[in-house]
Design an enzyme around this catalytic site. Structure first.
Site, PDB file in Angstrom:
ATOM      1  N   ASP A   1      -2.301  -1.074   8.747  1.00 30.01           N
ATOM      2  CA  ASP A   1      -3.135  -0.832   7.566  1.00 30.01           C
ATOM      3  C   ASP A   1      -2.454  -1.333   6.308  1.00 30.01           C
ATOM      4  O   ASP A   1      -1.249  -1.137   6.123  1.00 30.01           O
ATOM      5  CB  ASP A   1      -3.381   0.675   7.426  1.00 30.01           C
ATOM      6  CG  ASP A   1      -4.860   0.981   7.345  1.00 30.01           C
ATOM      7  OD1 ASP A   1      -5.600   0.113   6.862  1.00 30.01           O
ATOM      8  OD2 ASP A   1      -5.271   2.070   7.772  1.00 30.01           O
TER       9      ASP A   1
ATOM     10  N   LYS B   1      -6.079  10.921  -4.813  1.00 29.43           N
ATOM     11  CA  LYS B   1      -6.084   9.754  -3.920  1.00 29.43           C
ATOM     12  C   LYS B   1      -7.371   8.942  -4.012  1.00 29.43           C
ATOM     13  O   LYS B   1      -7.335   7.714  -4.175  1.00 29.43           O
ATOM     14  CB  LYS B   1      -5.854  10.209  -2.472  1.00 29.43           C
ATOM     15  CG  LYS B   1      -5.918   9.045  -1.484  1.00 29.43           C
ATOM     16  CD  LYS B   1      -5.754   9.488  -0.039  1.00 29.43           C
ATOM     17  CE  LYS B   1      -5.906   8.301   0.903  1.00 29.43           C
ATOM     18  NZ  LYS B   1      -5.748   8.696   2.324  1.00 29.43           N
TER      19      LYS B   1
ATOM     20  N   ASP C   1      -9.297  -4.239   5.615  1.00 30.09           N
ATOM     21  CA  ASP C   1      -7.854  -4.409   5.412  1.00 30.09           C
ATOM     22  C   ASP C   1      -7.042  -3.660   6.467  1.00 30.09           C
ATOM     23  O   ASP C   1      -5.870  -3.355   6.246  1.00 30.09           O
ATOM     24  CB  ASP C   1      -7.456  -3.932   4.010  1.00 30.09           C
ATOM     25  CG  ASP C   1      -7.801  -2.473   3.769  1.00 30.09           C
ATOM     26  OD1 ASP C   1      -8.546  -1.907   4.577  1.00 30.09           O
ATOM     27  OD2 ASP C   1      -7.326  -1.911   2.770  1.00 30.09           O
TER      28      ASP C   1
END
Length: 1229
Positions: A916, A985, A1145
């Site tokens: 990741d 986050k 991604d």
């Protein structure tokens, strides 16, 4: 074409001239002005003009009588009228007193020079008799039609005459033809002038579908559809009707005329010279490919004088600058058409030979040079299946797509075959039999009615309803009815779905009827030699290159119907379904009651603040379906993974599924500019994207059976929302009190209403989640023990997605856990370590720990890992505490199998291992700006431990909070101890993708409400405070990032303010355009069940939406960069023989190949950002949106200069060294 119209008659195309019945005014000599041409002034006195008019009227009336008699004779016995028998008006001499049209002085009957017939009163008598006769015939036809409709169950419209013959309505053209000259000789000379007039109109006419109005799009689609359904006379009739009316004539475009012309040229031999001449002569005013298409259709269409006609056509092509070779290169021809054209050409030029096939072009991009290099070592991967197996799988997939649907056994807990269940199924089957007959009847009635509308000169959906067989349409409608949810479906959504299914079936059917399926089978069998494990090809290459080398013919280009047609057709089909499906009011005693009630009800409902129409099934029908508990689900073929490798992408319209239409680029509804950009860009510019999508689609998958068994065990019980398995609707919450006494307080009643609304909302959400899970798990069960493939396409930013929507690796945790690579790879010396690290990554327990610590943690919890693998539902259930529990369980099972094998290095693993990106959007920003501080925060800089940007931002926010708390800020004091990584986050992760302060506040508010210890009355104030501090922290930590974001946002604002949408080209050459325009609400057909209103974004004349353009440019640009990085990684991994797939991604490969993939990933990131990306973007935007200065208003000049200055003010980069990324362990981890 404005001078041509088509007359009435049934004997084919006869040539007839119709002079005008009243004097007209001439255009300038040598021009064709049509009925709207420029007028000339007259020098005659009013009295003289009036006398001339009265004199001329007598001759005109006589000519009309003679013409009427000619038409009457032809209708009775004459098949064709010789045009030379009826003279036309002469061209008036120069200097004549009357500039109007003069009637003919002679009428030739037999010998030339016959004396004129004097005018008398018998013409009026004849006309009166004809009028009375027409009225009697019309009345008789109406009476007969009423009798037929009353006696027959199948209604048929009586045949009506269509206007299908050419005649001239232009006064100027009629007088331009001299009486002593032949029509055949004069017409080509007249038409020679026509393109000059038409070319002027073309300059002002719409050039693309997006520029056409809704009515024009519908008309053009109607004409094209008529050609496909063999209703060319009907198309011709509508064209004539519109051409004859001045207002409607404005809707006609050259494409419409040309479509009908080509239809006649294809179908009929010996048609009028008008068609051939016009098809070729339009070379000046039509695109080259269109003119050539008309030419090749006209070349061989005459049996008499076979050598003369091709000779004339080729001569005209030469005069117009059209090369003969282009007939075979610029126009897509089938093998049969090519042979026919070549035969005709050989009659004139026996030595002509087909042009040699051009050598395949190669992409010369600097970034892709190594991908297409011929000299370097390559080891393209092969599939694990032999040739015969792949060919057998191809046959199965071909059958699926020809059927257009797939029947799958449902994984819902099966109902016991009780008497009640069997009775319900029998009743349901009986009703469906009745509905099938009723739908067939309604479909015929609808088609007959719509055909009558065309006869009246109005657009209708008649040819679209004729595309498919009636039984196929009925089966499709019943399939939609069966899948309709109990809470109903939006009428507009249902209309879209029905239209899309009709189009898909039409495309498949057309390919079957055209013989393309047989050609596909031939070339695909050869293509499989490249992929099969037991075959070799002389020169290994990429799949696209090999397919092109085989010389496979290009697939039929079937443009999607315009959005107005889609919505109208879907609405018509939905209304037919509502009209035809009825059921007895009492299913308990269906034969005892004659009263029928509709199965579908149309109601209005509010969703958000918008009122929408909803089609809801009758509760009795829903209950019948639940009782019957039918064991099958039906899916469209494109919604199910493929059973064979997809077709390689070779162009924007060819690839993925074998027959079903698939777009290369997904777009918003109604937008066409994306496809036009792809069609017009150089083919080599798309090679990188086409090959990357093909590589992703060629990955073979299989279902993880052990995980699926456990999931189905929970699903068939009562679900487990905590583990991502939705509960059934029976588990939905219900209000504590269903009813309140009348004496209850108003506040209590209001509270109960709110509680009831909340329960209904939760129930709807649970039903939606349950249905989605049912589709996914049923497909997984259907594909168990099979190998399947997921074809890919991309969105308008270049991000890739699998085409099948219900079951793919982009889904939730449970969806990913159900998938594994069909082709395994031995773990090798380091594969087991990567499996263990991957397992710890999935748990989320050691995110900030180095790899060695994660590996050590895996050894510590090995007992829990093995217990989870052996007893997932009865053991310690350690895996259920992970962030991704189902993927963790799948990895536990794989690790257990590997460590228990005799040789772990030789164990063949099928589990994908993920790597990741560390906040990948910020990684691209930091690389663009060479931001050293930002690069270190997102792991571009090598370090011993992974840097966590979310924790870093939380720490910086905490610093700001302490300072404010010391100043006495109450909200800062209340937040002490609550600022954590989890709270900030989501906002940090999405700020790079354009989240605003408002969106960020909502994200933080949601996180704060999850904290039970935080006082809820301060949530709103605290979220406002925190979002400001998060943005402030990011500004300090990523100064370069914020500067680039600001430059992109300001550039987009100015571009859209100038009236343009933002465009750019990715580093791999993919053209990107942002589709955000001001929505245009278009009301579809009024009447019926409801008037459909939909959002239409396809008109490029609409102004851009400035807010969406400026907010969308930064995230969309970054998305185009991360997709470029992924595609580069995919192509280089494929060249090295790796199996590679991605979820944006997050990159997946076998455990044994993680190290190689990591190396490729870092190298390609450095190569990508070593290019001057921002400088190239600036140059492109300046060249695209800042053309050479023109005389403008002062305000426009100021705006243009400001835009140019802004675009050229590229943010200056920092000092970060990109080469250090190659050594960063945690860049992707």
């Amino acid at each position: 074409m404005s001078v041509l119209c088509w007359g009435r008659g049934a004997a084919g195309l006869r040539r007839a001239l119709q002079p005008c019945g009243c004097p007209g005014l001439l255009a300038k000599e040598g021009t064709l002005g049509g009925v709207c041409g420029p007028r000339r002034s007259s020098s005659a006195s009013p009295q003289e003009q009036d006398q001339d008019r009265r004199k001329d009227w007598g001759h005109v009336e006589l000519l009309e009588v003679l013409q009427a008699r000619v038409r009457q004779l032809q209708a009775e016995s004459v098949s064709e009228v010789v045009v030379n028998r009826v003279d036309v008006a002469r061209l008036p001499e120069r200097g004549s007193g009357d500039g109007g049209l003069q009637p003919p002085r002679k009428v030739q009957r037999g010998a030339k020079g016959a004396s004129p017939v004097p005018h008398s009163g018998w013409a009026e008598t004849l006309e009166k008799d004809k009028r009375i006769q027409r009225m009697c015939m019309q009345q008789l036809e109406e009476n007969l039609q009423v009798q037929v409709q009353s006696q027959s169950k199948e209604f048929k419209v009586l045949p009506k005459r269509l206007q299908v013959e050419p005649r001239l309505l232009s006064k100027q053209l009629a007088v331009f033809l001299a009486p002593e000259s032949s029509w055949k000789e004069q017409l080509p000379r007249v038409l020679q002038e026509a393109p000059r007039k038409l070319s002027l109109d073309v300059g002002r006419a719409p050039s693309t579908q997006a520029q056409l109005s809704g009515q024009q799009q519908k008309l053009l689609a109607f004409f094209k559809c008529c050609l496909l359904t063999d209703h060319l006379p009907l198309a011709h009739h509508l064209l004539v009707t519109h051409h004859s009316q001045r207002q409607k004539q404005k809707l006609l475009t050259l494409d419409m005329y040309n479509t009908v012309m080509l239809g006649w040229a294809r179908q009929v031999e010996g048609r009028a010279t008008v068609l051939r001449s016009f098809c070729v002569k339009r070379g000046r005013s039509l695109p080259l490919s269109t003119a050539l298409a008309g030419s090749h259709q006209c070349l061989p269409c005459s049996s008499s004088g076979a050598g003369l006609l091709p000779h004339r056509c080729l001569e005209q092509m030469s005069q117009e600058g059209l090369k003969l070779q282009a007939l075979f290169t610029a126009v897509p021809l089938s093998e049969e058409e090519q042979a026919t054209v070549l035969k005709a050409v050989h009659k004139v030029k026996p030595t002509f030979s087909l042009p040699p096939r051009p050598l395949p072009e190669v992409n010369t991009s600097k970034l892709l040079r190594a991908v297409y290099a011929k000299d370097g070592p390559v080891s393209y991967p092969k599939l694990h299946l032999p040739l015969k197996t792949l060919q057998s799988l191809f046959e199965k997939q071909l059958c699926v797509e020809l059927a257009s649907k797939v029947c799958v056994v449902s994984v819902e807990k099966p109902a016991l075959p009780s008497k009640e269940v069997m009775h319900a199924r029998k009743t349901l089957q009986t009703l469906r039999d009745h509905w099938e007959k009723a739908l067939c009847r309604v479909l015929r009635e609808t088609k007959n009615h719509l055909e009558g509308e065309v006869h009246k000169g109005r657009f209708s959906l008649y040819p679209f309803l004729c595309l498919l067989d009636e039984r196929e349409v009925v089966r499709m409608l019943l399939q939609v009815l069966q899948a309709l949810p109990a809470q109903g479906e939006s009428f507009t959504t249902l209309a879209r779905e029905l239209s899309a299914r009709t189009f898909s079936r039409h495309v498949v059917q057309r390919q079957r009827l055209s013989g393309q399926v047989q050609a596909l089978e031939t070339y695909y069998r050869k293509y499989l030699h490249l992929l099969a494990c037991d075959t070799k090809v002389p020169n290994p290459c990429l799949p696209r290159q090999y397919w092109e080398e085989l010389g496979a013919p290009e697939a039929l280009r079937e443009q999607p119907w315009p959005l107005p047609v889609q919505m109208e057709l879907g609405k018509q089909l939905a209304e037919m379904l509502v009209q035809a499906t009825r059921m007895p009011s009492s299913l308990d005693n269906p034969h005892g009651s004659s009263r029928l009630v509709p199965v579908l009800y149309h109601v209005y409902s509010f969703r958000n603040v918008q009122q929408i129409g909803v089609l809801k099934p009758h509760p009795a029908y829903v209950q019948l379906l639940e009782t019957a508990a039918e064991p099958t689900l039906t899916f469209e073929a494109v919604d199910v993974p493929m059973l064979c490798p997809p077709l390689p992408w070779t162009s924007p319209h060819t690839g993925a599924f074998l027959l079903s239409p698939t777009k290369l680029m997904r777009t918003v509804e109604g937008a066409t500019q994306h496809q036009e950009l792809l069609e017009t860009c150089p083919p080599t510019a798309l090679h990188g994207a086409l090959d990357a999508l093909t590589q992703l689609g060629n990955c073979a998958w299989r279902v993880n059976g052990r995980v699926l068994d456990l999931v189905l065990q929970l699903f068939q019980a009562k679900g487990c929302p905590k583990l991502g398995v939705p509960a059934p609707a029976s588990e939905a919450p219900r209000p504590a009190e269903a009813h309140l006494p009348h004496s209850a307080a108003p506040a209590r009643k209001a509270e109960l209403r709110r509680e009831l609304a909340r329960c209904q909302k939760v129930a709807r959400e649970m039903h939606s989640l349950r249905a989605e899970a049912l589709y996914r798990f049923s497909l997984a069960q259907h594909l168990r023990d099979r190998v399947f493939w997921l074809p890919h396409n991309m969105d308008f930013r270049g991000r890739t997605y699998p085409c099948p929507p219900h079951f793919n690796h982009l889904g939730s945790d449970v969806a990913r856990a159900l998938l594994e690579f069909a082709q395994g790879r031995p773990l090798g010396p380091h594969g087991l370590d990567w499996l263990k690290i991957h397992l710890v990554n999935l748990t989320g327990f050691k995110k900030r720990e180095p790899l060695r610590n994660r590996l050590a943690f895996a050894e510590e919890v090995m007992d829990d890992i093995l217990d989870s693998a052996d007893q997932p539902m009865t053991g310690r259930k350690w895996w259920m505490g992970a962030e991704e529990p189902w993927q963790t369980l799948a990895c536990c099972m794989e690790v257990a199998n590997a460590v228990r094998s005799s040789d772990p290095a030789a164990y063949v693993s099928h589990l994908p291992v993920h790597q990741d990106g560390s906040c990948n959007g910020l990684q691209h920003y930091a690389a663009l700006g060479r931001d050293s501080v930002g690069a270190a925060s997102v792991n571009l800089e090598p370090s011993d431990v992974p840097q966590d940007v979310y924790s870093g931002v939380a720490a910086q926010v905490e610093v700001f909070r302490r300072q404010d708390a010391q100043r006495g800020t109450r909200v800062a004091q209340m937040l002490e101890g609550f600022i954590t990584r989890k709270v900030v986050k989501q906002t940090v992760m999405t700020v790079v993708y354009g989240v605003t302060h408002y969106g960020g506040r909502l994200q933080i508010e949601k996180r704060l409400r999850e904290l039970t210890d935080f006082p809820q009355e301060f949530v709103w104030e605290a979220s406002h405070y925190l979002v400001r501090q998060v943005f402030k922290s990011l500004q300090e930590m990523f100064s370069g990032t914020r500067a680039i974001q600001h430059w992109l946002t300001e550039s987009a604002r100015l571009i859209s303010h100038m009236g343009s949408v933002v465009e750019w080209v990715t580093p791999l050459g993919i053209p990107i355009i942002q589709p955000y325009r001001l929505d245009l609400k278009v009301k579809q057909v009024r009447g019926g069940i409801q008037s459909i209103t939909y959002t239409y974004n396809g008109d490029i004349s609409q102004k851009p939406n400035t807010r969406k353009q400026k907010n969308g440019f930064p995230p969309n640009f970054i998305h185009s960069l991360d997709s470029s990085h992924m595609m580069l990684t995919a192509l280089h991994c494929y060249r090295k023989g790796l199996t590679f797939v991605s979820v944006h991604d997050c990159y997946w490969t076998h455990a044994a190949d993680v190290a190689v993939m990591n190396q490729v990933c870092r190298e390609q990131f450095v190569r990508l950002h070593s290019e001057p990306i921002l400088e190239d973007l600036s140059q492109f935007l300046v060249s695209r949106f800042c053309p050479n200065p023109r005389p403008r208003k002062l305000s426009q000049c100021l705006e243009a200069s400001q835009l140019k200055a802004t675009l050229q003010a590229v943010p200056k980069p920092g000092a970060f060294d990109l080469e250090r990324v190659k050594h960063s362990t945690y860049f992707f981890s």
